[in-house]
Design a protein around this motif. Structure first.
Motif, PDB file in Angstrom:
ATOM      1  N   ALA A 117      33.916  42.342  57.611  1.00  0.00           N
ATOM      2  CA  ALA A 117      35.294  42.822  57.725  1.00  0.00           C
ATOM      3  C   ALA A 117      35.848  42.922  56.294  1.00  0.00           C
ATOM      4  N   PRO A 118      36.683  43.876  56.004  1.00  0.00           N
ATOM      5  CA  PRO A 118      37.258  44.877  56.909  1.00  0.00           C
ATOM      6  C   PRO A 118      36.284  46.005  57.209  1.00  0.00           C
ATOM      7  N   ALA A 119      36.719  46.932  58.066  1.00  0.00           N
ATOM      8  CA  ALA A 119      35.886  48.068  58.444  1.00  0.00           C
ATOM      9  C   ALA A 119      35.606  48.937  57.217  1.00  0.00           C
ATOM     10  N   PRO A 120      34.386  49.502  57.140  1.00  0.00           N
ATOM     11  CA  PRO A 120      34.057  50.349  55.992  1.00  0.00           C
ATOM     12  C   PRO A 120      34.882  51.634  56.000  1.00  0.00           C
ATOM     13  N   VAL A 121      35.091  52.170  54.815  1.00  0.00           N
ATOM     14  CA  VAL A 121      35.835  53.419  54.655  1.00  0.00           C
ATOM     15  C   VAL A 121      34.849  54.582  54.650  1.00  0.00           C
ATOM     16  N   LEU A 122      35.172  55.655  55.355  1.00  0.00           N
ATOM     17  CA  LEU A 122      34.321  56.830  55.355  1.00  0.00           C
ATOM     18  C   LEU A 122      34.410  57.535  54.006  1.00  0.00           C
ATOM     19  N   PRO A 123      33.348  58.226  53.592  1.00  0.00           N
ATOM     20  CA  PRO A 123      33.363  58.929  52.300  1.00  0.00           C
ATOM     21  C   PRO A 123      34.486  59.965  52.241  1.00  0.00           C
ATOM     22  N   ARG A 237      32.853  51.043  62.293  1.00  0.00           N
ATOM     23  CA  ARG A 237      34.308  51.074  62.496  1.00  0.00           C
ATOM     24  C   ARG A 237      34.651  50.968  63.986  1.00  0.00           C
ATOM     25  N   VAL A 238      33.919  51.724  64.812  1.00  0.00           N
ATOM     26  CA  VAL A 238      34.148  51.669  66.259  1.00  0.00           C
ATOM     27  C   VAL A 238      33.868  50.265  66.785  1.00  0.00           C
ATOM     28  N   SER A 239      32.776  49.672  66.331  1.00  0.00           N
ATOM     29  CA  SER A 239      32.371  48.348  66.816  1.00  0.00           C
ATOM     30  C   SER A 239      33.388  47.281  66.430  1.00  0.00           C
ATOM     31  N   LEU A 240      33.897  47.356  65.200  1.00  0.00           N
ATOM     32  CA  LEU A 240      34.872  46.366  64.756  1.00  0.00           C
ATOM     33  C   LEU A 240      36.193  46.501  65.512  1.00  0.00           C
TER      34      LEU A 240
END
Length: 279
Positions: A117-123, A237-240
């Motif tokens: 955590a936190p959720a990863p950021v998309l490129p 991101r969906v999983s978190l």
């Protein structure tokens, strides 16, 4: 010395032909371990499975497991099975060597990542949205066909591969896109769809909230641009959002590109899956 499998209970069989039975492993009648055999409901009744095989500590290192595995194959042949499947947890090199010596080939792996955590950021320049019903219908047909081709290419008879594809969809998507606990997301680059990912809520370990990536697919003309990595970040991101602490997936062992990607993202092998034709 004679190593045999002695049934410890009746043969359980469902109306659709799925079998299961527990055994003692015996040497000259003396119990030295246990085994459990079955058939795989996803592949059909001609796919046998060594569900468990254990040799007690005092009798290990004497070839008991190898002979018991051969005895298990004879039982499965008697059930009409044409192939045998077995899975080995990571960190069991002796079991892996035994299967290799008996002619089993590694087909695939289960890999798991502990989610940070936190959720990863998309490129930059990458977006996402939910899959539409029309897209789902097209995806379902293409995914099933690709699923069958992948298993047939690895030696699974076509009818068993088709049965597994149909079983997977029935079990995992009984209500299609509206199935509870699933997410189908479309990856966007420049506003155009370039790939898709299917994620579902699923315990990775008993009592541990998790999720599972059932499929990740980049459009053929968009490959080699990092979109596969972006889709896996989207899956995280969906999983978190579901409060998952781990994310699992299944990958064919000979798909070197995918294996390298998952390893680079922090996934670790938890199970290796093997298969062998029964002649």
């Amino acid at each position: 010395m004679t190593t045999t499998l002695r049934p410890t209970g009746p043969l359980d069989e469902t109306p659709d032909g799925v079998r299961n039975r527990a055994y003692q492993v015996c040497v000259n009648g003396r119990p030295v371990g246990a085994a459990e055999l079955g058939t795989d409901p996803a592949f059909g009744p001609t796919a046998g499975v060594v569900l468990a095989l254990r040799i007690d500590e005092p009798d290990r290192g004497r070839g008991r497991g190898t002979v018991a595995a051969l005895a298990a194959e004879e039982v499965l042949r008697g059930w009409g099975c044409r192939q045998v499947l077995a899975s080995v947890p990571a960190g069991r090199p002796a079991a892996q060597r035994m299967l290799g010596a008996l002619g089993y080939a590694e087909r695939s792996r289960t890999m798991v990542k502990s989610l940070p955590a936190p959720a990863p950021v998309l490129p930059d320049g990458i977006g996402e949205r939910a899959m539409t019903e029309d897209e789902f219908a097209s995806w379902s047909a293409a995914s099933s066909a690709d699923f069958v081709r992948n298993w047939v290419r690895r030696g699974v008879p076509p009818e068993q591969a088709r049965a597994k594809a149909e079983s997977s969809l029935r079990q995992n998507l009984p209500d299609g896109l509206a199935t509870p606990g699933v997410a189908f997301r479309v990856l966007l680059a420049g506003g155009e769809a370039v790939g898709r990912v299917w994620v579902a809520r699923q315990e990775i370990e008993p009592g541990r909230p998790g999720a599972y990536v059932y499929e990740v697919r980049v459009d053929e003309d968009s490959r080699g641009r990092g979109y596969g990595r972006a889709l896996m970040l989207l899956a995280e991101r969906v999983s978190l959002d579901w409060d998952a602490t781990g994310l699992g997936l299944h990958v064919f062992s000979d798909n070197a590109v995918a294996v390298r990607l998952y390893e680079s993202l922090g996934y670790e092998v938890t199970l290796r899956h093997y298969g062998k034709p029964l002649l």
